[in-house]
Design a protein around this motif. Structure first.
Motif, PDB file in Angstrom:
ATOM      1  N   GLY A  23       0.778  -1.233   0.000  1.00  0.00           N
ATOM      2  CA  GLY A  23       0.000   0.000   0.000  1.00  0.00           C
ATOM      3  C   GLY A  23       0.808   1.280   0.000  1.00  0.00           C
ATOM      4  N   LEU A  24       2.130   1.190   0.123  1.00  0.00           N
ATOM      5  CA  LEU A  24       2.953   2.398   0.209  1.00  0.00           C
ATOM      6  C   LEU A  24       2.983   3.166  -1.111  1.00  0.00           C
ATOM      7  CD1 LEU A  24       4.858   4.063   2.019  1.00  0.00           C
ATOM      8  CD2 LEU A  24       6.751   2.656   1.170  1.00  0.00           C
ATOM      9  N   ALA A  25       3.063   2.440  -2.217  1.00  0.00           N
ATOM     10  CA  ALA A  25       3.176   3.103  -3.522  1.00  0.00           C
ATOM     11  C   ALA A  25       1.932   3.911  -3.876  1.00  0.00           C
ATOM     12  CB  ALA A  25       3.455   2.060  -4.606  1.00  0.00           C
ATOM     13  N   SER A  26       0.789   3.528  -3.311  1.00  0.00           N
ATOM     14  CA  SER A  26      -0.466   4.215  -3.664  1.00  0.00           C
ATOM     15  C   SER A  26      -0.682   5.502  -2.882  1.00  0.00           C
ATOM     16  CB  SER A  26      -1.653   3.273  -3.409  1.00  0.00           C
ATOM     17  OG  SER A  26      -1.735   2.910  -2.040  1.00  0.00           O
ATOM     18  N   LEU A  27       0.212   5.852  -1.956  1.00  0.00           N
ATOM     19  CA  LEU A  27       0.040   7.045  -1.138  1.00  0.00           C
ATOM     20  C   LEU A  27       0.519   8.316  -1.822  1.00  0.00           C
ATOM     21  CD1 LEU A  27       1.145   5.667   2.360  1.00  0.00           C
ATOM     22  CD2 LEU A  27      -1.172   5.912   1.450  1.00  0.00           C
ATOM     23  N   GLY A  28       1.213   8.179  -2.950  1.00  0.00           N
ATOM     24  CA  GLY A  28       1.683   9.348  -3.682  1.00  0.00           C
ATOM     25  C   GLY A  28       2.819  10.087  -3.012  1.00  0.00           C
ATOM     26  N   LEU A  29       3.649   9.388  -2.280  1.00  0.00           N
ATOM     27  CA  LEU A  29       4.777  10.008  -1.584  1.00  0.00           C
ATOM     28  C   LEU A  29       5.934  10.255  -2.544  1.00  0.00           C
ATOM     29  CD1 LEU A  29       4.784   7.815   1.658  1.00  0.00           C
ATOM     30  CD2 LEU A  29       3.736  10.067   1.343  1.00  0.00           C
ATOM     31  N   ASP A  30       6.880  11.062  -2.085  1.00  0.00           N
ATOM     32  CA  ASP A  30       8.084  11.306  -2.869  1.00  0.00           C
ATOM     33  C   ASP A  30       8.819   9.983  -3.090  1.00  0.00           C
ATOM     34  OD1 ASP A  30      10.237  13.278  -3.873  1.00  0.00           O
ATOM     35  OD2 ASP A  30      11.335  12.014  -2.437  1.00  0.00           O
ATOM     36  N   PRO A  31       9.302   9.702  -4.316  1.00  0.00           N
ATOM     37  CA  PRO A  31       9.968   8.415  -4.588  1.00  0.00           C
ATOM     38  C   PRO A  31      11.144   8.131  -3.655  1.00  0.00           C
ATOM     39  CG  PRO A  31       9.472   9.544  -6.633  1.00  0.00           C
ATOM     40  CD  PRO A  31       9.145  10.504  -5.540  1.00  0.00           C
ATOM     41  N   ASN A  32      11.933   9.154  -3.334  1.00  0.00           N
ATOM     42  CA  ASN A  32      13.056   8.937  -2.424  1.00  0.00           C
ATOM     43  C   ASN A  32      12.570   8.538  -1.031  1.00  0.00           C
ATOM     44  OD1 ASN A  32      15.016   9.421  -4.301  1.00  0.00           O
ATOM     45  ND2 ASN A  32      15.531  11.467  -3.590  1.00  0.00           N
ATOM     46  N   THR A  55      11.597   4.974  -1.093  1.00  0.00           N
ATOM     47  CA  THR A  55      12.786   4.126  -1.058  1.00  0.00           C
ATOM     48  C   THR A  55      13.341   4.018   0.361  1.00  0.00           C
ATOM     49  OG1 THR A  55      13.366   4.698  -3.339  1.00  0.00           O
ATOM     50  CG2 THR A  55      15.128   3.842  -1.935  1.00  0.00           C
ATOM     51  N   ILE A  56      13.412   5.136   1.073  1.00  0.00           N
ATOM     52  CA  ILE A  56      13.949   5.130   2.440  1.00  0.00           C
ATOM     53  C   ILE A  56      13.067   4.279   3.356  1.00  0.00           C
ATOM     54  CG2 ILE A  56      14.393   6.576   4.462  1.00  0.00           C
ATOM     55  CD1 ILE A  56      15.173   8.814   2.490  1.00  0.00           C
ATOM     56  N   ILE A  57      11.742   4.422   3.214  1.00  0.00           N
ATOM     57  CA  ILE A  57      10.830   3.598   4.016  1.00  0.00           C
ATOM     58  C   ILE A  57      11.009   2.125   3.668  1.00  0.00           C
ATOM     59  CG2 ILE A  57       8.405   3.069   4.467  1.00  0.00           C
ATOM     60  CD1 ILE A  57       7.787   6.026   4.020  1.00  0.00           C
TER      61      ILE A  57
END
Length: 338
Positions: free
Chosen positions: A264-273, A276-278
């Motif tokens: 579900g992380l990719a669907s949150l619209g967060l910064d790509p970096n 990656t860190i998460i």
């Protein structure tokens, strides 16, 4: 090239740090399970205990038995340490990171046969143990080396067969490819529960961890294959064991728990970096959990007899691994056809 070299250097430092503090964690976990305090003298909460242990190893006399084969006596711990360190090169520790105009993967290298590379390094590591035990010219060390080699070779078969079902499903031997498949279709533990169970049992035997620590059982073989070793040569063997435990935990997390993937992380619209860190944090959290699991089992379950160990490997795990392949192939045929 410079970015890759920097990443490998960071990975080297992180691996040594995790291995060093795994010794601290081992003592703390044992103390907790046995209602003790554990290391608490060297630094606050005993956090400098690994540094004290390292200093002690460096300051010990580097003794070589008079009847030992000197060249092989030095090669044994070197091979064990080098092969343990080389395993982490193909493990994907995270996704893609962008710094300025440069984009790079948090993986040393991504060969198409990544999982075979891991098994190759594990197989070569056996030679370090065998050479050390034989070169010592000590019967207890030789018996420990023979035990280690026989159990590692036996359990490598079951371990190799256990991942065949996973490879059949993902269609790749690349570790990053396996992680990407799990991100799209679900974690491997859900689709290959029997393969996971076989793999983790074999990982205990491969790392010579209790309840499969027959090569080092002090009550029978003094110290096993490293009985005659001292100073940093002994330190290399002990360090290699904890590095192997760290790498085994990382491989288990990669193959069966999605690696750096967070559902579900990719669907949150967060910064790509940030994603990656998460993902890197998630990868290390999964890895540390399995390191704790290795320690928990060591201080909870009594040691097997050697004949029980071999019977489990040859008569139970290998047939179960073959059954897993047949069932996986049958389900794949029913669902997808050829």
């Amino acid at each position: 090239m410079m970015i890759t070299a920097t990443f490998l250097l960071v990975l080297f430092v992180v691996t040594l740090t995790v291995a060093a503090y795994s010794t601290y964690g081992e003592r703390k976990v044992a103390a907790f399970l046995q209602d003790r305090i554990g290391p608490n003298r060297a630094g606050p909460f005993g956090l400098l205990q690994p540094l004290a242990d390292g200093a002690k190893m460096f300051m010990k006399e580097d003794f070589v038995p008079a009847t030992a084969n000197r060249k092989l006596f030095f090669m044994g711990p070197a091979i064990a340490m080098i092969t343990a360190l080389l395993t982490g090169v193909v493990i994907p520790w995270g996704g893609t990171l962008t710094i300025g105009e440069h984009t790079f993967d948090l993986q040393g290298t991504d060969p198409e046969i990544g999982i075979l590379y891991v098994f190759a390094m594990v197989s070569i590591g056996v030679y370090g143990i065998m050479l050390g035990g034989w070169a010592s010219n000590n019967k207890f060390a030789l018996l420990g080396a023979i035990r280690a080699a026989s159990q590692m070779v036996s359990y490598e078969l079951a371990m190799g067969l256990s991942i065949v079902g996973l490879v059949m499903m993902t269609g790749t031997l690349s570790l990053s490819g396996i992680v990407e498949y799990q991100a799209a279709h679900g974690w491997g533990i859900i689709q290959q529960p029997l393969g996971f169970l076989i793999f983790i049992v074999c990982a205990f035997a491969e790392c010579n961890r209790a309840p499969f620590d027959m090569p080092e059982c002090e009550t029978e073989l003094v110290g096993g294959y490293h009985t005659e070793f001292s100073s940093m040569k002994l330190g290399f063997y002990l360090f290699a064991e904890y590095i192997n435990m760290f790498m085994s935990s990382a491989v288990i997390a990669t193959l069966y728990f999605g690696g750096y993937h967070v559902p579900g992380l990719a669907s949150l619209g967060l910064d790509p970096n940030l994603v990656t860190i998460i993902g890197v944090a998630a990868m290390f959290a999964k890895t540390f959990f399995f390191i704790f699991f290795f320690m928990w089992v060591r201080w909870s379950i009594p040691r097997f007899r050697f004949d029980q160990l071999m019977n489990l490997g040859w008569k139970r795990l290998i047939p179960l691994a073959i059954l897993n392949i047949v069932v996986t192939g049958g389900l794949y045929y029913i669902i997808n056809g050829f």
